[in-house]
Write an enzyme that holds these catalytic residues in place. Structure first.
Site, short mmCIF file in Angstrom:
data_model
loop_
_atom_site.label_atom_id
_atom_site.label_comp_id
_atom_site.label_asym_id
_atom_site.label_seq_id
_atom_site.Cartn_x
_atom_site.Cartn_y
_atom_site.Cartn_z
N ARG A 216 -95.70 2.60 -64.55
CA ARG A 216 -95.50 3.94 -64.59
C ARG A 216 -94.60 4.74 -63.73
O ARG A 216 -93.50 5.60 -64.09
CB ARG A 216 -96.94 4.79 -64.41
CG ARG A 216 -96.82 6.24 -64.46
CD ARG A 216 -96.01 6.87 -65.61
NE ARG A 216 -96.31 6.26 -66.91
CZ ARG A 216 -95.73 6.39 -68.07
NH1 ARG A 216 -94.69 6.87 -68.04
NH2 ARG A 216 -96.16 5.92 -69.08
N LYS B 169 -78.71 22.05 -57.97
CA LYS B 169 -79.98 22.33 -58.46
C LYS B 169 -80.76 21.04 -59.17
O LYS B 169 -80.91 20.81 -60.32
CB LYS B 169 -79.88 23.26 -59.63
CG LYS B 169 -79.22 24.79 -59.27
CD LYS B 169 -78.93 25.43 -60.23
CE LYS B 169 -78.44 26.92 -59.73
NZ LYS B 169 -78.15 27.94 -60.79
N LYS C 273 -70.07 31.44 -51.73
CA LYS C 273 -70.80 32.00 -52.67
C LYS C 273 -70.83 33.57 -52.67
O LYS C 273 -70.59 34.13 -51.55
CB LYS C 273 -72.10 31.55 -52.88
CG LYS C 273 -72.33 30.00 -53.07
CD LYS C 273 -72.09 29.66 -54.43
CE LYS C 273 -73.46 29.61 -55.21
NZ LYS C 273 -73.35 29.10 -56.53
N GLU D 59 -66.45 31.63 -54.96
CA GLU D 59 -67.01 32.13 -56.21
C GLU D 59 -66.63 33.61 -56.21
O GLU D 59 -66.60 34.29 -55.22
CB GLU D 59 -68.40 32.10 -56.17
CG GLU D 59 -69.21 32.75 -57.24
CD GLU D 59 -70.80 32.63 -57.13
OE1 GLU D 59 -71.42 33.59 -57.55
OE2 GLU D 59 -71.29 31.75 -56.71
N ASP E 80 -67.74 32.93 -62.24
CA ASP E 80 -69.18 32.95 -62.47
C ASP E 80 -69.59 33.93 -63.41
O ASP E 80 -69.09 35.21 -63.15
CB ASP E 80 -70.09 33.56 -61.04
CG ASP E 80 -71.33 33.18 -61.17
OD1 ASP E 80 -71.85 32.27 -61.79
OD2 ASP E 80 -72.17 34.27 -60.82
#
Length: 287
Positions: free
Chosen positions: A105, A141, A173, A203, A224
């Site tokens: 597993r 992410k 960002k 960004e 973006d």
């Protein structure tokens, strides 16, 4: 896809696999297998694909079986980066039945998950190549603790890696810009802080921000959530002076139109955080 993708260093992968095995074995080990299967029982098994896709995570699966029982004979038939169809054998196993069943597993969880990431990536890569030059890249992410494996799986699917962590490069960002007081102050502060070997990307979500960033000089711009028309205008404004990266609302349905704008990179978060698994299963050899 090619199956010649270099493996990750074992020193990087083994702690991840050990954690998965410890999570599964708990305090008492595999009580079911120990109760039902004689210690002397032997088992010839295969891990096979039940879907079309691209394989990844096989090196980690091999480590899982080896950690449980180094005496197992494990043969890789299709390594990371290999394309598979239903019924294709990926891995062959010979040896102690208890050992194979105990490691099954954890090995499958990793291989199914990473093969799903590779398969999702390969689908986007194929469409992007039909429409432009853009490379599909992943993001931060990722599943906590699995970043190295998931980013490796992206490469197995023909994609490329964005930064591995916060220490790789400067990526300014929207929230950095908000706190710093604008695009220009953020870029100037970053340049004053970063060493000469550190790349700087910023960004932007408007052409005005992009124009300001280009006037300051940066290595890359993250465009973006722009429409394809805005992306095309942005690529023209940059005119090769920096790498252009499109981000936001990327799917199999939209990636072609995004690639057609001429951007260099298309970053996609869902290929690591939400890709469905590729269905792989362990069965008796010849079954």
């Amino acid at each position: 896809m090619s199956s010649s993708l270099p493996p990750l260093p074992r020193l990087m992968v083994e702690p991840i696999v050990r954690a998965a095995l410890l999570e599964d074995l708990g305090r008492a080990g595999d009580v079911t297998t120990d109760a039902c299967i004689p210690a002397s029982a032997r088992f010839d098994a295969v891990i096979g694909s039940r879907q079309h896709g691209v394989i990844a995570g096989i090196d980690a699966a091999v480590i899982a079986f080896a950690l449980i029982d180094p005496a197992l004979k494990v043969t890789v038939e299709r390594g990371d980066g290999a394309e598979v169809a239903p019924g294709d054998v990926v891995l062959r196993l010979e040896g102690s039945a208890r050992s194979i069943l105990t490691a099954e597993r954890a090995a499958l969880n990793i291989a199914c998950r990473m093969s799903g990431v590779a398969t999702a990536t390969a689908g986007l890569v194929a469409i992007a190549r039909q429409h432009g030059k853009a490379h599909i890249v992943c993001t931060r992410k990722t599943t906590p603790g699995l970043r190295a494996l998931e980013k490796h799986a992206v490469r197995a699917g023909g994609g490329s890696n964005h930064r591995f962590g916060l220490d790789d490069a400067v990526l300014i960002k929207d929230n950095h810009i908000a706190v710093a007081g604008g695009v220009v102050p953020a870029i100037r502060a970053a340049k004053a802080h970063a060493g000469h070997m550190v790349k700087i990307e910023v960004e932007v979500d408007t052409l005005a921000q992009l124009d300001a960033a280009m006037a300051e000089g940066v290595d890359a711009v993250l465009l973006d959530n722009m429409t394809p028309a805005m992306l095309a205008d942005a690529v023209a404004l940059v005119a090769g002076r920096a790498l252009t990266e499109a981000s936001g609302r990327v799917s199999r349905e939209t990636v072609g139109s995004i690639a057609a704008t001429g951007v260099d990179l298309i970053s996609v978060g869902w290929i690591t955080h939400s890709a469905p698994i590729l269905d792989l299963g362990l069965d008796a050899a010849g079954a």
